[in-house]
Design an enzyme around this catalytic site. Structure first.
Site, PDB file in Angstrom:
ATOM      1  N   GLY A  24       0.670  -1.180   0.008  1.00 34.35           N
ATOM      2  CA  GLY A  24      -0.078  -0.036   0.100  1.00 34.35           C
ATOM      3  C   GLY A  24       0.890   1.385   0.019  1.00 34.35           C
ATOM      4  N   ARG A  27       1.113   5.432  -3.198  1.00 35.77           N
ATOM      5  CA  ARG A  27       0.173   6.589  -3.290  1.00 35.77           C
ATOM      6  C   ARG A  27       1.017   7.891  -2.718  1.00 35.77           C
ATOM      7  NH1 ARG A  27      -5.572   6.900  -1.301  1.00 35.77           N
ATOM      8  NH2 ARG A  27      -5.721   8.227  -2.936  1.00 35.77           N
ATOM      9  N   VAL A  91      -3.375  -7.604  -2.074  1.00 39.51           N
ATOM     10  CA  VAL A  91      -2.928  -8.292  -0.955  1.00 39.51           C
ATOM     11  C   VAL A  91      -3.897  -9.433  -0.594  1.00 39.51           C
ATOM     12  CG1 VAL A  91      -1.503  -6.738  -0.050  1.00 39.51           C
ATOM     13  CG2 VAL A  91      -3.657  -6.689   0.997  1.00 39.51           C
ATOM     14  N   SER A 171      -4.048   0.715  14.033  1.00 39.41           N
ATOM     15  CA  SER A 171      -4.734   2.075  14.184  1.00 39.41           C
ATOM     16  C   SER A 171      -4.758   2.422  15.748  1.00 39.41           C
ATOM     17  CB  SER A 171      -5.756   2.058  13.374  1.00 39.41           C
ATOM     18  OG  SER A 171      -6.647   3.111  13.587  1.00 39.41           O
ATOM     19  N   TYR A 184     -13.980  -1.628  10.206  1.00 40.03           N
ATOM     20  CA  TYR A 184     -12.435  -1.079  10.381  1.00 40.03           C
ATOM     21  C   TYR A 184     -11.920  -1.338  11.689  1.00 40.03           C
ATOM     22  CZ  TYR A 184      -8.449   2.185   9.799  1.00 40.03           C
ATOM     23  OH  TYR A 184      -7.477   2.875   9.725  1.00 40.03           O
ATOM     24  N   LYS A 188      -8.755  -3.822  12.795  1.00 43.88           N
ATOM     25  CA  LYS A 188      -7.441  -3.478  13.314  1.00 43.88           C
ATOM     26  C   LYS A 188      -7.358  -3.901  14.557  1.00 43.88           C
ATOM     27  CE  LYS A 188      -6.191  -0.497   9.932  1.00 43.88           C
ATOM     28  NZ  LYS A 188      -4.885  -0.688   9.170  1.00 43.88           N
TER      29      LYS A 188
HETATM   30  N1  NAD Z   1      -4.282   8.045   7.873  1.00 46.34           N
HETATM   31  C1  NAD Z   1      -4.679   7.879   9.321  1.00 46.34           C
HETATM   32  O1  NAD Z   1      -4.898   8.689   9.993  1.00 46.34           O
HETATM   33  C2  NAD Z   1      -4.307   6.430   9.707  1.00 46.34           C
HETATM   34  C3  NAD Z   1      -4.586   6.021  10.901  1.00 46.34           C
HETATM   35  C4  NAD Z   1      -4.247   4.602  11.474  1.00 46.34           C
HETATM   36  C5  NAD Z   1      -4.197   3.923  10.579  1.00 46.34           C
HETATM   37  N2  NAD Z   1      -4.000   4.081   9.052  1.00 46.34           N
HETATM   38  C6  NAD Z   1      -3.586   2.983   8.408  1.00 46.34           C
HETATM   39  O2  NAD Z   1      -2.625   3.255   7.734  1.00 46.34           O
HETATM   40  C7  NAD Z   1      -2.619   2.391   6.445  1.00 46.34           C
HETATM   41  C8  NAD Z   1      -2.266   3.303   5.395  1.00 46.34           C
HETATM   42  O3  NAD Z   1      -3.241   4.346   5.215  1.00 46.34           O
HETATM   43  P1  NAD Z   1      -3.053   5.685   4.650  1.00 46.34           P
HETATM   44  O4  NAD Z   1      -3.866   6.864   5.284  1.00 46.34           O
HETATM   45  O5  NAD Z   1      -1.727   5.962   4.212  1.00 46.34           O
HETATM   46  O6  NAD Z   1      -4.151   5.646   3.516  1.00 46.34           O
HETATM   47  P2  NAD Z   1      -3.842   5.476   1.845  1.00 46.34           P
HETATM   48  O7  NAD Z   1      -5.336   5.215   1.117  1.00 46.34           O
HETATM   49  O8  NAD Z   1      -3.131   6.299   1.268  1.00 46.34           O
HETATM   50  O9  NAD Z   1      -3.215   4.093   1.728  1.00 46.34           O
HETATM   51  C9  NAD Z   1      -3.737   2.925   1.802  1.00 46.34           C
HETATM   52  C10 NAD Z   1      -3.022   1.912   0.583  1.00 46.34           C
HETATM   53  O10 NAD Z   1      -3.576   0.814   0.643  1.00 46.34           O
HETATM   54  C11 NAD Z   1      -3.572   0.224  -0.621  1.00 46.34           C
HETATM   55  N3  NAD Z   1      -4.634  -1.028  -0.867  1.00 46.34           N
HETATM   56  C12 NAD Z   1      -5.951  -0.769  -0.782  1.00 46.34           C
HETATM   57  N4  NAD Z   1      -6.333  -2.168  -1.112  1.00 46.34           N
HETATM   58  C13 NAD Z   1      -5.473  -2.820  -1.289  1.00 46.34           C
HETATM   59  C14 NAD Z   1      -5.214  -4.174  -1.926  1.00 46.34           C
HETATM   60  N5  NAD Z   1      -6.461  -4.977  -1.961  1.00 46.34           N
HETATM   61  N6  NAD Z   1      -4.180  -4.721  -2.125  1.00 46.34           N
HETATM   62  C15 NAD Z   1      -2.858  -3.867  -1.995  1.00 46.34           C
HETATM   63  N7  NAD Z   1      -3.065  -2.536  -1.506  1.00 46.34           N
HETATM   64  C16 NAD Z   1      -4.394  -1.970  -1.299  1.00 46.34           C
HETATM   65  C17 NAD Z   1      -4.020   1.436  -1.329  1.00 46.34           C
HETATM   66  O11 NAD Z   1      -3.796   1.624  -2.904  1.00 46.34           O
HETATM   67  C18 NAD Z   1      -3.414   2.678  -0.887  1.00 46.34           C
HETATM   68  O12 NAD Z   1      -2.218   2.788  -1.540  1.00 46.34           O
HETATM   69  C19 NAD Z   1      -3.913   1.823   6.222  1.00 46.34           C
HETATM   70  O13 NAD Z   1      -3.462   0.630   6.820  1.00 46.34           O
HETATM   71  C20 NAD Z   1      -4.664   2.535   7.208  1.00 46.34           C
HETATM   72  O14 NAD Z   1      -5.559   1.798   7.785  1.00 46.34           O
HETATM   73  C21 NAD Z   1      -4.141   5.295   8.600  1.00 46.34           C
END
Ligand code: NAD
Length: 288
Positions: A24, A27, A91, A171, A184, A188
């Protein structure tokens, strides 16, 4: 912030020659990219893995890293002097995950770190209205995807016999509940249990397994969630952000670099006696 060349960076953790996959990570502005970049600054060779394509209404443009975006991210990190390759991987698919691990090994010869970061957090519904297919999609990416990547990455690390690191991006939702987010939150919380079980299983191979629990970081997903929750709570975006900041002892939302620093630490030798942990990186908002 990252405008310097790698040779000018003061590597804190010396991960020269290690090989890291970050799922992931394709992006701009995402946590995955920031962690990949930070690990590259520490000397790792990097595999940028991401879905690479949209996939119907559950995986829309605003939610996924396409192959073009993955290449752009990789090129940006290469321009710092690192070796970076991209491998599209859903994944949810064991075949694709196997190909990801073997692709990393054929490109760089080994695998030392897997960062299980791929996740979706934009399929929000009240539990009484939650569609089964949305529930499945969230659990499949956030939890089953983590299982599949860990299974095949750990097998490779065990074969190498030199230890390794599994770093799971959980998270704040691994520790507290949030409305509209039962899938979600369940996924998590599952990540935390998975992390603990795997830490016990892999300990004898000197492979650590830890989770990072960010609270809020304004990534693409983070921005989407800000809009969603401010609408749901009848607040303006500014009011919502102010209320968030007021709950955080350090007075600000997280930055992608905050999470990347924790990731680099857990990947390093400095963290070699830490396993089964779920580390809050939340400015003090989450303390248990
Ligand atoms: N941004 C926040 O505040 C926050 C807080 C806590 C946890 N998270 C966790 O951090 C991680 C990254 O989140 P982010 O905020 O950078 O968001 P994001 O949307 O930029 O990143 C998520 C990534 O996962 C990829 N993805 C989705 N489905 C997929 C699949 N089937 N196979 C492979 N890749 C896949 C997407 O293409 C994307 O690049 C996530 O697990 C999210 O739950 C984020």
């Amino acid at each position: 912030m990252y405008s310097f060349f790698l040779s000018e960076v003061n590597s804190m953790y010396g991960l020269d020659g290690k090989v890291a996959i970050v799922t992931g990570s394709g992006r701009h502005g995402g946590l995955g990219k920031a962690m990949a970049q930070r690990l590259a600054e520490e000397g790792c060779n990097i595999v940028i893995a991401d879905l690479g394509r949209t996939d119907g209404e559950l995986f829309p443009t605003h939610g996924v890293g396409t192959t073009d975006e993955m290449e752009e991210v990789a090129e940006e990190i290469r321009s710092l002097g690192a070796k970076v390759t991209t491998i599209p991987c859903d994944v949810r698919s064991e075949e694709q995950v196997k190909a990801l691990i073997s692709g990393a090994v054929s490109e760089f010869g080994r695998l030392d770190v897997i960062v299980n970061n791929a996740g979706i957090g934009y399929l929000m519904q009240l539990v009484t209205e939650m569609d089964e297919e949305k529930w499945d999609a969230v659990l499949d990416v956030n939890l089953k995807g983590m299982f599949l990547c860990t299974k095949h990455a750990a097998a490779q690390m065990i074969e190498q016999g030199e230890g390794g690191r599994v770093i799971n991006i959980a998270s704040q939702a691994a520790k507290s509940g949030f409305p509209y987010a039962s899938a979600y939150v369940a996924s998590k919380h599952g990540v935390m249990g998975f992390t603990r079980a795997v830490a016990i299983e892999l300990g004898s191979h000197n492979i650590t397994c830890n989770a990072i629990c960010p609270n809020h970081v304004t990534t693409g997903l983070g921005s989407w969630q800000n809009e969603f929750f401010s609408d749901a709570l009848g607040m303006t975006h500014d009011e919502y952000m102010e209320a968030m900041r007021s709950r955080i002892p350090l007075g600000r939302a997280g930055l992608t670099e905050d999470i990347a620093k924790a990731c680099a630490f857990l990947a390093s030798e400095q963290a070699n006696y830490i396993t089964g942990e779920a580390m809050n990186v939340s400015g003090g908002e989450e303390m248990h």
